[in-house]
Motif scaffolding. Structure first.
Motif, PDB file in Angstrom:
ATOM      1  N   VAL A  31      38.863  34.516  85.866  1.00 51.66           N
ATOM      2  CA  VAL A  31      39.014  33.239  85.183  1.00 51.66           C
ATOM      3  C   VAL A  31      40.394  33.459  84.221  1.00 51.66           C
ATOM      4  CG1 VAL A  31      36.546  32.595  84.889  1.00 51.66           C
ATOM      5  CG2 VAL A  31      37.799  34.123  83.130  1.00 51.66           C
ATOM      6  N   THR A  32      40.912  32.486  83.917  1.00 50.76           N
ATOM      7  CA  THR A  32      42.231  32.506  83.237  1.00 50.76           C
ATOM      8  C   THR A  32      42.442  31.701  81.958  1.00 50.76           C
ATOM      9  OG1 THR A  32      43.348  30.481  84.524  1.00 50.76           O
ATOM     10  CG2 THR A  32      43.351  32.879  85.506  1.00 50.76           C
ATOM     11  N   GLY A  33      43.352  31.839  81.024  1.00 52.86           N
ATOM     12  CA  GLY A  33      43.770  31.106  80.150  1.00 52.86           C
ATOM     13  C   GLY A  33      42.753  31.056  79.000  1.00 52.86           C
ATOM     14  N   ASP A  34      42.169  29.671  78.730  1.00 57.39           N
ATOM     15  CA  ASP A  34      41.699  29.204  77.696  1.00 57.39           C
ATOM     16  C   ASP A  34      40.055  29.895  77.945  1.00 57.39           C
ATOM     17  OD1 ASP A  34      43.553  28.106  76.281  1.00 57.39           O
ATOM     18  OD2 ASP A  34      43.100  26.009  76.755  1.00 57.39           O
ATOM     19  N   GLU A  35      39.783  29.764  79.191  1.00 57.81           N
ATOM     20  CA  GLU A  35      38.427  30.079  79.587  1.00 57.81           C
ATOM     21  C   GLU A  35      38.192  31.603  79.350  1.00 57.81           C
ATOM     22  OE1 GLU A  35      35.307  29.935  83.611  1.00 57.81           O
ATOM     23  OE2 GLU A  35      37.232  29.023  83.725  1.00 57.81           O
ATOM     24  N   PHE A  36      39.178  32.343  79.703  1.00 54.06           N
ATOM     25  CA  PHE A  36      39.175  33.842  79.390  1.00 54.06           C
ATOM     26  C   PHE A  36      39.075  33.753  77.720  1.00 54.06           C
ATOM     27  CE2 PHE A  36      41.564  38.003  79.106  1.00 54.06           C
ATOM     28  CZ  PHE A  36      40.495  38.752  79.275  1.00 54.06           C
ATOM     29  N   GLY A  37      39.913  33.178  77.189  1.00 53.19           N
ATOM     30  CA  GLY A  37      39.908  33.058  75.586  1.00 53.19           C
ATOM     31  C   GLY A  37      38.507  33.024  74.925  1.00 53.19           C
ATOM     32  N   LYS A  38      37.809  31.871  75.483  1.00 53.92           N
ATOM     33  CA  LYS A  38      36.456  31.862  74.960  1.00 53.92           C
ATOM     34  C   LYS A  38      35.591  32.996  75.168  1.00 53.92           C
ATOM     35  CE  LYS A  38      32.450  28.735  75.263  1.00 53.92           C
ATOM     36  NZ  LYS A  38      31.649  29.688  75.153  1.00 53.92           N
ATOM     37  N   PHE A  39      35.900  33.554  76.649  1.00 56.34           N
ATOM     38  CA  PHE A  39      34.882  34.678  76.931  1.00 56.34           C
ATOM     39  C   PHE A  39      35.152  35.678  76.026  1.00 56.34           C
ATOM     40  CE2 PHE A  39      34.718  38.965  79.184  1.00 56.34           C
ATOM     41  CZ  PHE A  39      33.503  38.977  79.514  1.00 56.34           C
ATOM     42  N   LEU A  40      36.484  36.108  75.406  1.00 53.00           N
ATOM     43  CA  LEU A  40      36.898  36.917  74.559  1.00 53.00           C
ATOM     44  C   LEU A  40      36.388  37.012  73.298  1.00 53.00           C
ATOM     45  CD1 LEU A  40      40.696  37.932  75.257  1.00 53.00           C
ATOM     46  CD2 LEU A  40      38.787  39.391  75.695  1.00 53.00           C
ATOM     47  N   THR A  41      36.366  35.802  72.790  1.00 51.89           N
ATOM     48  CA  THR A  41      35.649  35.396  71.511  1.00 51.89           C
ATOM     49  C   THR A  41      34.144  35.763  71.497  1.00 51.89           C
ATOM     50  OG1 THR A  41      37.215  33.735  71.066  1.00 51.89           O
ATOM     51  CG2 THR A  41      35.085  33.496  69.955  1.00 51.89           C
ATOM     52  N   ASP A  42      33.670  35.347  72.563  1.00 50.01           N
ATOM     53  CA  ASP A  42      32.143  35.555  72.710  1.00 50.01           C
ATOM     54  C   ASP A  42      31.976  37.249  72.774  1.00 50.01           C
ATOM     55  OD1 ASP A  42      31.574  33.018  72.711  1.00 50.01           O
ATOM     56  OD2 ASP A  42      31.357  32.878  74.635  1.00 50.01           O
ATOM     57  N   GLN A  43      32.608  37.878  73.628  1.00 50.86           N
ATOM     58  CA  GLN A  43      32.540  39.157  73.727  1.00 50.86           C
ATOM     59  C   GLN A  43      32.679  39.860  72.308  1.00 50.86           C
ATOM     60  OE1 GLN A  43      32.167  41.485  76.740  1.00 50.86           O
ATOM     61  NE2 GLN A  43      31.176  39.841  76.594  1.00 50.86           N
ATOM     62  N   ASP A  44      33.769  39.656  71.558  1.00 52.02           N
ATOM     63  CA  ASP A  44      34.097  40.181  70.278  1.00 52.02           C
ATOM     64  C   ASP A  44      32.802  40.176  69.285  1.00 52.02           C
ATOM     65  OD1 ASP A  44      36.571  41.116  68.326  1.00 52.02           O
ATOM     66  OD2 ASP A  44      35.576  39.335  67.458  1.00 52.02           O
ATOM     67  N   LYS A  45      32.392  38.866  69.414  1.00 50.82           N
ATOM     68  CA  LYS A  45      31.150  38.829  68.305  1.00 50.82           C
ATOM     69  C   LYS A  45      29.794  39.441  68.809  1.00 50.82           C
ATOM     70  CE  LYS A  45      27.891  35.238  66.423  1.00 50.82           C
ATOM     71  NZ  LYS A  45      26.842  36.142  66.640  1.00 50.82           N
ATOM     72  N   ALA A  46      29.820  39.684  70.259  1.00 53.88           N
ATOM     73  CA  ALA A  46      28.679  40.351  70.552  1.00 53.88           C
ATOM     74  C   ALA A  46      28.906  41.653  70.443  1.00 53.88           C
ATOM     75  CB  ALA A  46      28.330  40.050  72.139  1.00 53.88           C
ATOM     76  N   VAL A  47      29.897  42.452  70.677  1.00 53.76           N
ATOM     77  CA  VAL A  47      30.188  43.896  70.162  1.00 53.76           C
ATOM     78  C   VAL A  47      30.077  44.195  68.854  1.00 53.76           C
ATOM     79  CG1 VAL A  47      32.125  45.649  70.500  1.00 53.76           C
ATOM     80  CG2 VAL A  47      31.814  44.253  72.230  1.00 53.76           C
ATOM     81  N   ALA A  48      30.529  43.099  68.158  1.00 50.89           N
ATOM     82  CA  ALA A  48      30.384  43.414  66.453  1.00 50.89           C
ATOM     83  C   ALA A  48      29.039  43.424  66.004  1.00 50.89           C
ATOM     84  CB  ALA A  48      31.246  42.250  65.876  1.00 50.89           C
ATOM     85  N   ASP A  49      28.155  42.649  66.796  1.00 51.79           N
ATOM     86  CA  ASP A  49      26.677  42.566  66.296  1.00 51.79           C
ATOM     87  C   ASP A  49      26.201  44.011  66.784  1.00 51.79           C
ATOM     88  OD1 ASP A  49      26.910  40.059  65.518  1.00 51.79           O
ATOM     89  OD2 ASP A  49      26.231  38.894  67.302  1.00 51.79           O
ATOM     90  N   ILE A  50      26.506  44.516  67.901  1.00 49.70           N
ATOM     91  CA  ILE A  50      25.643  45.761  68.498  1.00 49.70           C
ATOM     92  C   ILE A  50      26.217  46.980  67.637  1.00 49.70           C
ATOM     93  CG2 ILE A  50      25.759  47.475  70.284  1.00 49.70           C
ATOM     94  CD1 ILE A  50      25.633  44.940  72.174  1.00 49.70           C
ATOM     95  N   LEU A  51      27.480  47.108  67.258  1.00 47.23           N
ATOM     96  CA  LEU A  51      28.312  48.055  66.599  1.00 47.23           C
ATOM     97  C   LEU A  51      27.659  48.125  65.218  1.00 47.23           C
ATOM     98  CD1 LEU A  51      31.856  48.287  67.969  1.00 47.23           C
ATOM     99  CD2 LEU A  51      29.498  49.621  68.594  1.00 47.23           C
ATOM    100  N   THR A  52      27.500  46.814  64.533  1.00 42.28           N
ATOM    101  CA  THR A  52      26.883  46.779  63.005  1.00 42.28           C
ATOM    102  C   THR A  52      25.476  47.430  63.124  1.00 42.28           C
ATOM    103  OG1 THR A  52      28.140  44.901  62.723  1.00 42.28           O
ATOM    104  CG2 THR A  52      26.399  45.249  61.329  1.00 42.28           C
ATOM    105  N   LYS A  53      24.477  47.358  64.397  1.00 41.76           N
ATOM    106  CA  LYS A  53      23.248  47.693  64.334  1.00 41.76           C
ATOM    107  C   LYS A  53      23.292  49.194  64.674  1.00 41.76           C
ATOM    108  CE  LYS A  53      21.163  43.188  66.259  1.00 41.76           C
ATOM    109  NZ  LYS A  53      20.720  42.832  67.526  1.00 41.76           N
ATOM    110  N   LEU A  54      24.356  49.648  65.070  1.00 45.96           N
ATOM    111  CA  LEU A  54      24.283  51.357  65.232  1.00 45.96           C
ATOM    112  C   LEU A  54      25.170  51.671  64.106  1.00 45.96           C
ATOM    113  CD1 LEU A  54      25.665  51.389  68.995  1.00 45.96           C
ATOM    114  CD2 LEU A  54      23.420  52.083  68.244  1.00 45.96           C
ATOM    115  N   GLY A  55      25.290  50.938  63.163  1.00 46.26           N
ATOM    116  CA  GLY A  55      26.095  51.505  61.911  1.00 46.26           C
ATOM    117  C   GLY A  55      27.710  52.022  62.158  1.00 46.26           C
ATOM    118  N   LEU A  56      28.056  51.385  63.205  1.00 43.89           N
ATOM    119  CA  LEU A  56      29.666  51.761  63.469  1.00 43.89           C
ATOM    120  C   LEU A  56      30.607  50.594  63.165  1.00 43.89           C
ATOM    121  CD1 LEU A  56      29.008  53.399  67.045  1.00 43.89           C
ATOM    122  CD2 LEU A  56      29.668  54.469  64.709  1.00 43.89           C
ATOM    123  N   ALA A  57      30.115  49.478  62.751  1.00 47.67           N
ATOM    124  CA  ALA A  57      31.151  48.467  62.244  1.00 47.67           C
ATOM    125  C   ALA A  57      30.515  47.805  60.971  1.00 47.67           C
ATOM    126  CB  ALA A  57      31.268  47.537  63.294  1.00 47.67           C
ATOM    127  N   ALA A  58      31.164  47.364  60.073  1.00 47.17           N
ATOM    128  CA  ALA A  58      30.685  46.936  58.890  1.00 47.17           C
ATOM    129  C   ALA A  58      30.253  45.566  59.006  1.00 47.17           C
ATOM    130  CB  ALA A  58      31.835  46.928  57.838  1.00 47.17           C
TER     131      ALA A  58
END
Length: 332
Positions: free
Chosen positions: A305-332
């Protein structure tokens, strides 16, 4: 927690940069000329020999061989789980000749390394592939099945080192943490050893510095075929064609599916013309017979996927990773 992690794994960003990082000369982009693109440079933000490095070099070669681009340069700028390279990309604002190979590992590293540079500052170009993870042991390992390994691991989780080719927060870290949870081990008890890409992970595995490795299976195919390592299980929903005799975790009674991805981002503030050059070149590469052959050879799953569609995917990934790492105590 049963993750079909689209935040899972690592991950591709074709990037290129040199010590000077000159901005793009728009007269040289060949955006609509029908001629091969020129002057493109792909940066790999970790050590040579890993998944990012392989993906970037294969993509560059296909573009060269198919005459989609000429003179594509690939170079490595490792450090801090990919965030040294990310910072370089962000600093190269407006440089339309540069792009970075990246993936899930870089997403997580921005949190665990407390990076000032973030992926939301970059220009999304394309998501390229997905790849299943693998649990790998050296040929002389006493563990013949994933069941053998899990039994020993549960008996002494702190005493068994697991290595991954990404920093905490990356796919090779998230995979053993998820696996630990799935088999009843506390993630905080996992003895995880971080390596900067598969190029550093493999020698540690072959030298028995770790009990097992967790990484993308494609990084070990050559060693599997030569008999140096054994894959005990893959993390995909279905068995992998390239590893026909290897069971999935699910097929082995472990309720876990984990998928990594790789993509490409460019510096912030590049022109629409330069963005189009990258997207057009990668689209032509994706459509080529040469690329399809490489997908099969490496066992990669097409996820283009390219451009804006990839951009939306990146935004969703960023949130999901932040949530997981917060639960593991690795992100504020």
């Amino acid at each position: 927690m049963r993750p079909m992690l689209w935040v899972t794994t690592a991950v591709l960003a074709l990037v290129s940069a040199t010590a000077c990082g000159a901005t793009a000369d728009k007269s040289d982009t060949n955006a609509d000329s029908g001629k091969p693109a020129t002057g493109l440079r792909l940066m790999v933000p970790n050590a040579a020999g890993g998944g990012y490095d392989t993906t970037a070099r294969v993509a560059a070669k296909v573009m060269e061989d198919a005459k989609i681009a000429t003179g594509v340069q690939v170079f490595n700028l490792p450090g801090a789980g990919g965030t040294v390279g990310l910072q370089r990309v962000v600093n190269e604002k407006g440089n339309g000749k540069l792009a970075m190979q990246m993936g899930l590992g870089v997403v997580g590293a921005t949190y665990t390394s407390k990076s000032k540079a973030t992926l939301t500052q970059t220009t999304p170009i394309a998501k390229m592939i997905e790849e299943a993870g693998a649990i790998v042991v050296p040929k002389n390992s006493p563990y013949k099945t994933i069941g053998d390994l899990v039994t020993a691991w549960k008996a002494n989780p702190k005493g068994m080192a697991v290595g991954g080719g990404s920093s905490p927060g990356g796919p090779d870290h998230l995979l053993p943490m998820q696996l630990a949870q799935a088999v009843g081990i506390e993630p905080k008890d996992v003895n995880f050893v971080s390596y900067d890409g598969g190029g550093e992970l493999l020698p540690a595995l072959l030298g028995s510095k770790i009990a097992f490795g967790a990484s993308g299976f494609g990084e070990f195919l050559d060693q599997v075929q030569s008999g140096q390592v054994r894959v005990l299980a893959v993390t995909s929903e279905q068995p992998i064609e390239a590893l026909k005799d290897v069971p999935t975790l699910k097929g082995s009674g472990i309720d876990l599916v984990f998928t990594n991805w790789r993509g490409i981002v460019a510096p912030p503030g590049i022109s629409e013309t330069d963005k189009k050059v990258w997207i057009d070149a990668l689209t032509k590469m994706h459509d080529s017979a040469e690329w399809k052959s490489e997908l099969e050879k490496h066992g990669w799953t097409d996820a283009f996927v390219t451009g804006d569609e990839f951009g939306k995917f990146l935004t969703d990934q960023d949130k999901a990773v932040a949530d997981i790492l917060t639960k593991l105590g690795l992100a504020a």
